[in-house]
Design a protein around this motif. Structure first.
Motif, short mmCIF file in Angstrom:
data_model
loop_
_atom_site.label_atom_id
_atom_site.label_comp_id
_atom_site.label_asym_id
_atom_site.label_seq_id
_atom_site.Cartn_x
_atom_site.Cartn_y
_atom_site.Cartn_z
N CYS A 110 0.85 -1.18 0.00
CA CYS A 110 0.00 0.00 0.00
C CYS A 110 0.89 1.23 0.00
CB CYS A 110 -0.92 0.01 1.22
SG CYS A 110 -2.06 1.42 1.30
N GLY A 111 0.80 2.04 -1.06
CA GLY A 111 1.65 3.21 -1.11
C GLY A 111 1.12 4.24 -2.09
N PRO A 112 1.71 5.44 -2.07
CA PRO A 112 1.22 6.54 -2.91
C PRO A 112 1.69 6.44 -4.36
CG PRO A 112 3.11 7.26 -1.63
CD PRO A 112 2.82 5.86 -1.19
N GLY A 113 0.87 6.95 -5.26
CA GLY A 113 1.22 6.99 -6.66
C GLY A 113 0.72 5.79 -7.43
N SER A 114 0.86 5.86 -8.74
CA SER A 114 0.39 4.80 -9.64
C SER A 114 1.56 4.12 -10.32
CB SER A 114 -0.54 5.38 -10.71
OG SER A 114 -0.80 4.44 -11.73
N ILE A 115 1.52 2.81 -10.39
CA ILE A 115 2.57 2.06 -11.09
C ILE A 115 2.62 2.44 -12.56
CG2 ILE A 115 1.18 0.06 -11.74
CD1 ILE A 115 4.80 0.03 -10.33
N ASP A 116 1.53 3.01 -13.08
CA ASP A 116 1.51 3.44 -14.48
C ASP A 116 2.55 4.52 -14.74
OD1 ASP A 116 -0.60 1.73 -14.77
OD2 ASP A 116 -2.14 3.29 -14.91
N GLN A 117 3.00 5.23 -13.70
CA GLN A 117 3.99 6.29 -13.87
C GLN A 117 5.42 5.80 -13.64
OE1 GLN A 117 2.69 8.82 -15.19
NE2 GLN A 117 0.62 8.09 -14.74
N ALA A 118 5.58 4.61 -13.10
CA ALA A 118 6.90 4.12 -12.74
C ALA A 118 7.71 3.74 -13.97
CB ALA A 118 6.77 2.92 -11.81
N HIS A 119 9.02 3.91 -13.87
CA HIS A 119 9.99 3.47 -14.88
C HIS A 119 9.88 4.26 -16.19
CE1 HIS A 119 10.57 -0.80 -12.95
NE2 HIS A 119 10.43 0.17 -12.04
N LYS A 120 9.12 5.33 -16.23
CA LYS A 120 8.89 6.10 -17.45
C LYS A 120 9.62 7.43 -17.38
CE LYS A 120 4.56 6.34 -18.76
NZ LYS A 120 3.08 6.48 -18.72
N PRO A 121 9.83 8.07 -18.55
CA PRO A 121 10.28 9.47 -18.50
C PRO A 121 9.19 10.33 -17.86
CG PRO A 121 9.67 8.84 -20.74
CD PRO A 121 9.66 7.59 -19.93
N ASP A 122 9.62 11.39 -17.21
CA ASP A 122 8.70 12.28 -16.50
C ASP A 122 7.85 11.53 -15.47
OD1 ASP A 122 9.68 14.45 -17.89
OD2 ASP A 122 8.06 14.45 -19.38
N GLU A 123 8.49 10.59 -14.77
CA GLU A 123 7.83 9.91 -13.66
C GLU A 123 7.33 10.94 -12.65
OE1 GLU A 123 9.13 6.95 -9.94
OE2 GLU A 123 10.45 7.19 -11.68
N PHE A 124 6.14 10.73 -12.12
CA PHE A 124 5.62 11.69 -11.15
C PHE A 124 4.74 11.01 -10.12
CE2 PHE A 124 2.14 11.59 -14.28
CZ PHE A 124 1.01 11.54 -13.47
N VAL A 125 4.53 11.74 -9.02
CA VAL A 125 3.55 11.35 -8.02
C VAL A 125 2.69 12.57 -7.76
CG1 VAL A 125 5.03 11.95 -6.04
CG2 VAL A 125 3.18 10.28 -5.77
N ASP A 126 1.39 12.37 -7.61
CA ASP A 126 0.51 13.48 -7.29
C ASP A 126 0.72 13.91 -5.84
OD1 ASP A 126 -0.98 13.93 -9.69
OD2 ASP A 126 -2.05 12.05 -9.32
N GLU A 127 0.75 15.23 -5.62
CA GLU A 127 0.87 15.75 -4.27
C GLU A 127 -0.26 15.22 -3.39
OE1 GLU A 127 0.31 20.16 -2.49
OE2 GLU A 127 2.00 19.93 -3.89
#
Length: 388
Positions: free
Chosen positions: A352-369
């Motif tokens: 259980c953690g913040p952010g989406s795996i859809d953003q991982a390992h990609k350019p411009d990886e991000f997490v929503d505030e």
């Protein structure tokens, strides 16, 4: 500290963590040094578990009484490479835009680590009746072995936890299951000869292609079952990701190597997938390779074997996480984590953690505030729970 102040602290810590390049093929000790110094400034000490070479380490910090029954918050310090990726801004410098925080590791998974570290003063001052154990590992992105030494401490010279929460990105949903992952390297060794005279040699590339084709057939067979609709895709997968071999178009290739992986549903073993491929190698590929000459051979080694996280309905970890997220259902994820190692050691574990795996390992990886804020609320509820 108010909720807004804690979020600001988490963002500041995330900025510092992202600025430290901790790609898996480099040392993570600069991250470890930073975390240890931060904890020391708050009156806490951490224990290191170095690797054999001494250039990497996992760390464990315990907050609260050294009693059994606490909760592990686990994350990893390493990130995947950025080479060749078209980033819009420097990947190791945090960029804020429209409520999103960009940078390598922002989602996977320095965002979780930043939230946990930002909560340390609250954990320290909460009057915990049961401890919080912070575990930060190395090499999760390559072998998933960097946490195993610390895991081995629990119940021996460290208190035995009641639950483990691995903070990989799930959008703060409670994941009670994930697939395994095993990676393999197959080397086909043939014999060089002129391509006009195939009976004088053994073409490693041709036979490797036969094996790769068989792996493709097996992958399609796995699509037929067993199936589990909780996963996407709902079946185990086989995949060949790299292949290289040969020296010239008109020379029978002396060598060809390819790298492949298996991601299995809980209950579908990696060994069974390797056995199916090996059966084809023994019955078909090796006889083809040695049809004209003796000596050529095929060898496969398993490089990584990460166990799945199997569902454990009603476990202490599941009950706790559902209560803290104020949810009544769990999810399953297809990516692998260190959770399987914790579970294999007998520790109830969820992801259980913040952010989406859809953003991982990609350019411009991000997490929503907003995801960091939700994680901080989750951790505050954990502090309240452990203080009762």
């Amino acid at each position: 500290m108010t909720g807004g102040g804690r979020l600001a602290e988490a963002k500041a810590l995330l900025r510092r963590l992202i600025a430290i390049d901790s790609v898996s093929d480099a040392s993570n000790l600069p991250v470890v040094d930073f975390v240890e110094a931060y904890l020391r400034s708050l009156g806490l000490e951490a224990r290191r578990a170095p690797n054999a070479a001494g250039d990497k380490a996992a760390i464990l910090a315990t907050i609260g009484p050294r009693f059994d029954g606490g909760v592990v918050l686990s994350g990893h310090t390493d990130v995947v490479p950025v080479e060749g990726q078209p980033w819009s801004s420097p990947p190791f410098a945090l960029r804020e835009e429209s409520g999103r925080l960009f940078g390598r590791g922002a989602c996977d998974m320095k965002g979780f680590a930043a939230c946990v570290l930002a909560m340390v003063p609250a954990f320290r001052d909460a009057g915990l009746k049961r401890p919080v154990h912070i575990v930060l590992s190395y090499d999760e992105e390559t072998t998933c072995l960097g946490s195993r030494d610390v895991i081995g401490w629990f119940g021996k010279d460290e208190p035995l936890p009641a639950a483990v929460i691995v903070g990989e990105p799930t959008m703060m949903a409670v994941a009670d299951a994930h697939k395994s992952v095993a990676t393999f390297r197959t080397l086909v060794t043939g014999r060089e000869a002129h391509s006009a005279m195939p009976a004088l040699g053994a073409n490693a590339v041709a036979v490797a292609a036969d094996i790769v084709s068989e792996i493709g057939d097996l992958a399609r067979a796995y699509e037929e079952g067993p199936l589990d609709s909780r996963f996407t895709p709902p079946y185990s997968t086989l995949h060949v990701g790299m292949i290289r071999g040969g020296t010239a178009r008109n020379i029978l290739a002396r060598e060809c190597v390819f790298e492949w992986e298996f991601r299995g549903l809980p209950g579908v073993s990696s060994a069974s997938a390797m056995a199916k491929v090996q059966a084809f190698v023994d019955a078909v590929a090796t006889p083809r390779l040695t049809r004209f000459v003796s000596g050529p051979a095929i060898a496969t080694i398993m490089e990584v074997d990460v166990p799945p996280l199997a569902p454990a309905p009603g476990s202490a970890a599941e009950r706790l996480a559902l209560r803290l997220t104020r949810s009544n259902q769990t999810i399953a994820v297809s990516f692998a984590t260190e959770s399987g190692h914790f579970q294999a050691a007998g520790l109830p574990t969820i992801v259980c953690g913040p952010g989406s795996i859809d953003q991982a390992h990609k350019p411009d990886e991000f997490v929503d505030e907003a995801q960091l804020a939700a994680c901080l609320e989750f951790l505050q509820r954990l502090a309240d729970d452990l203080a009762r």
